[in-house]
Design an enzyme around this catalytic site. Structure first.
Site, short mmCIF file in Angstrom:
data_model
loop_
_atom_site.label_atom_id
_atom_site.label_comp_id
_atom_site.label_asym_id
_atom_site.label_seq_id
_atom_site.Cartn_x
_atom_site.Cartn_y
_atom_site.Cartn_z
N LYS A 76 0.85 -1.21 0.00
CA LYS A 76 0.00 0.00 0.00
C LYS A 76 0.87 1.25 0.00
CE LYS A 76 -3.82 2.05 2.67
NZ LYS A 76 -4.64 1.94 3.90
N SER A 151 -9.61 1.77 3.24
CA SER A 151 -8.80 2.54 2.32
C SER A 151 -7.78 1.72 1.53
CB SER A 151 -8.07 3.63 3.10
OG SER A 151 -7.15 3.06 4.02
N SER A 175 -9.61 -0.56 7.39
CA SER A 175 -9.09 -0.46 6.02
C SER A 175 -8.41 -1.69 5.46
CB SER A 175 -8.11 0.71 5.92
OG SER A 175 -8.82 1.90 5.85
N1 GLN Z 1 -12.88 4.06 6.84
C1 GLN Z 1 -12.18 4.50 7.99
C2 GLN Z 1 -11.81 5.96 7.85
O1 GLN Z 1 -12.15 6.51 6.87
C3 GLN Z 1 -10.98 3.65 8.24
C4 GLN Z 1 -9.79 4.01 7.45
C5 GLN Z 1 -8.61 3.18 7.79
O2 GLN Z 1 -8.72 2.15 8.46
N2 GLN Z 1 -7.44 3.64 7.38
O3 GLN Z 1 -11.20 6.54 8.68
#
Ligand code: GLN
Length: 475
Positions: A76, A151, A175
């Site tokens: 990532k 994400s 994410s």
């Molecule tokens: N969807 C969550 C957010 O927008 C989690 C994102 C993540 O785990 N990096 O913060």
């Protein structure tokens, strides 16, 4: 390409292919497939070929090239890779070349893994759909008009597409698990502190984790073991010994006590709920005892998470000021204007929203009302889990209230997007290990993941349960 770590080891030892041939074939395939999904932002052919040659040379000397020898891995793009572009999917860092490698990256390569490229994600890992990337959204390989989740959508899509055998993602509020669920692959969020975050771009430091993606549970177990363990460069990394998870995967989970949190079944789409209950039935057939449990503070978790995560993000993102790291606004005539214009031009709307929200909840007049209150709620969420684990060995439930949604469906409604994280963020708030394992597809053909959560540092039982389920169902 449907390789696993084991099939690659076998192929290398039986000389069906060399690591270099596999790396070249994988890169060619990934580059050809990428226009369909936009999963990768950068390919790393030179680094991959050089590493694959090292593996081949080690094998030629009859030495052990490591547990991930020759295995193609996608990383990532919030995880630093020396000499390679690391953008965090932000316009601000579009040309940023990292000066050092993350510890997880170093450990992957020491184990013989071959990093083939950097994957697309939500900007600074903020989002649940990978639509917040400055470099265009990722599409779900299972349904190209749908999001891959976020994400870490690019990492999940790469593994689902078969353009990488393994991938690294990051999880702050879901994410890794949510995109794994949406794309039909396995995704693991280890215990907070299990894996060093040295070289992971900070989003919300009290919640950030690095975690593996793979097709099989066993492969995630091997990858986690490789990257886990104390790192003196990250003082939050734990000293706890790292067991050989894969060696303990024998399919036997008889007598394991499983809790079903009733709060995780409220507001669940029926197509998802049916698959989760079928999976619970399978676990019972495997000899698990299932009982209902309560996690009563779950309804407060979204508000709590979006206060804490934005507060920490507003502080972490302050470093992108045009002085270090990033492109600098050239039009500014004063220092303050340079900061302002750089940040205004560089950050996308979701990052700006979070910086404003986070700054607000930390401000003198509101700190007690929001930030401090959220910290107290966080302690209650963690206590819910601690109490539940007095009765059960593992907790199972859905990862997401619904399967992959259509591109554009929620991106203009941040609250709807935030609400989709309801079942994943409590695990992060408590800091416990949790994962998503595929449990079938909806009638429309959309993958759904089963979430499994266990006690702090007990990834072992989580993997044992997920692996036994995967063997029994072949899903
Ligand atoms: N969807 C969550 C957010 O927008 C989690 C994102 C993540 O785990 N990096 O913060």
């Amino acid at each position: 390409m449907s390789h696993t770590i084991d099939s690659i080891r076998k192929g290398l030892h039986e000389k069906q292919f060399s690591a270099e041939e596999l790396a070249r074939e994988t890169l060619a395939f990934a580059e050809a497939e990428n226009p369909k999904t936009n999963a990768y932002l950068t390919f790393a052919p030179e680094r991959a070929i050089a590493q694959a040659r090292r593996v081949d040379e080690t094998l030629a000397r009859s030495e052990d090239p490591g547990p991930l020898a020759g295995v193609p891995i996608a990383v990532k793009d919030v995880i630093l890779t020396r000499g390679l572009r690391t953008t965090c999917a932000s316009r601000l860092l579009a040309n940023y070349i990292a000066p050092y490698d993350a510890t997880a990256v170093i450990r992957v390569e020491q184990a013989g893994g071959v990093i083939i490229g950097k994957t697309n994600c939500d900007e600074f890992a903020m989002g649940s759909s990978t639509e917040n990337s400055a470099f265009g959204p990722v599409r779900n390989p299972a349904a190209l008009d749908r999001v891959p989740g976020g994400s870490s959508g690019g990492s999940a899509a790469a593994v689902a597409q078969g353009t990488a055998v393994l991938a690294l993602g990051s999880d702050t509020g879901g994410s890794v698990r949510q995109p794994a669920s949406f794309c039909g692959v396995t995704g693991v969020t280890p215990t907070y502190g299990r894996v060093s975050r040295y070289g992971l771009t900070a989003f919300a430091s009290s919640l950030d984790h690095i975690g593996p993606f793979s097709r099989s549970v066993r492969d995630s177990a091997v990858l986690l073991r490789t990257i886990a363990g104390r790192d003196e460069k990250d003082s939050t990394s734990a000293f706890a010994p790292v067991p050989d998870y894969a060696a303990a995967l024998n399919g036997d989970v008889r007598g394991m006590k499983i809790g079903l949190p009733k709060e995780f079944f409220e507001g669940l789409a029926s197509e998802t709920g049916d698959l989760i209950m079928a999976a619970v039935g399978e676990l019972q057939k495997l000899g698990c005892e299932v009982r209902e449990i309560k996690l009563p503070h779950t309804p407060y978790a979204i508000a709590c998470y979006y206060v804490i995560a934005t507060a920490e993000a507003s502080s972490n993102l302050a470093r992108y000021d045009g002085v270090r790291y990033t492109a600098r606004a050239s039009s500014a005539s004063t220092l303050a204007e340079m900061y302002r214009v750089t940040r205004d031009e560089g950050f996308g709307p979701e990052c700006k929203r979070r910086i404003m929200l986070g700054t607000y909840v930390l401000s003198a007049g509101y700190y007690d009302a929001y930030y401090l209150k959220a910290q107290k709620v966080r302690a209650l969420v963690a206590r819910d889990y601690a109490e539940a684990f007095e009765q059960v060995d593992a907790i199972v439930g859905p990862v997401s209230p619904f399967p992959a949604f259509r591109l554009g469906e929620k991106v203009n409604d941040p609250v709807a997007m935030y609400l989709s994280d309801i079942y994943t963020i409590t695990g992060d708030l408590a800091g416990i290990p949790c994962m998503s394992v595929p449990c079938g597809k909806t009638p429309e053909g959309l993958p759904v993941g089963l979430q499994i959560l266990t006690r702090h540092f007990n990834e072992m039982d989580m993997f044992r349960l997920a692996d036994a389920y995967q063997r029994a169902t072949s899903l």
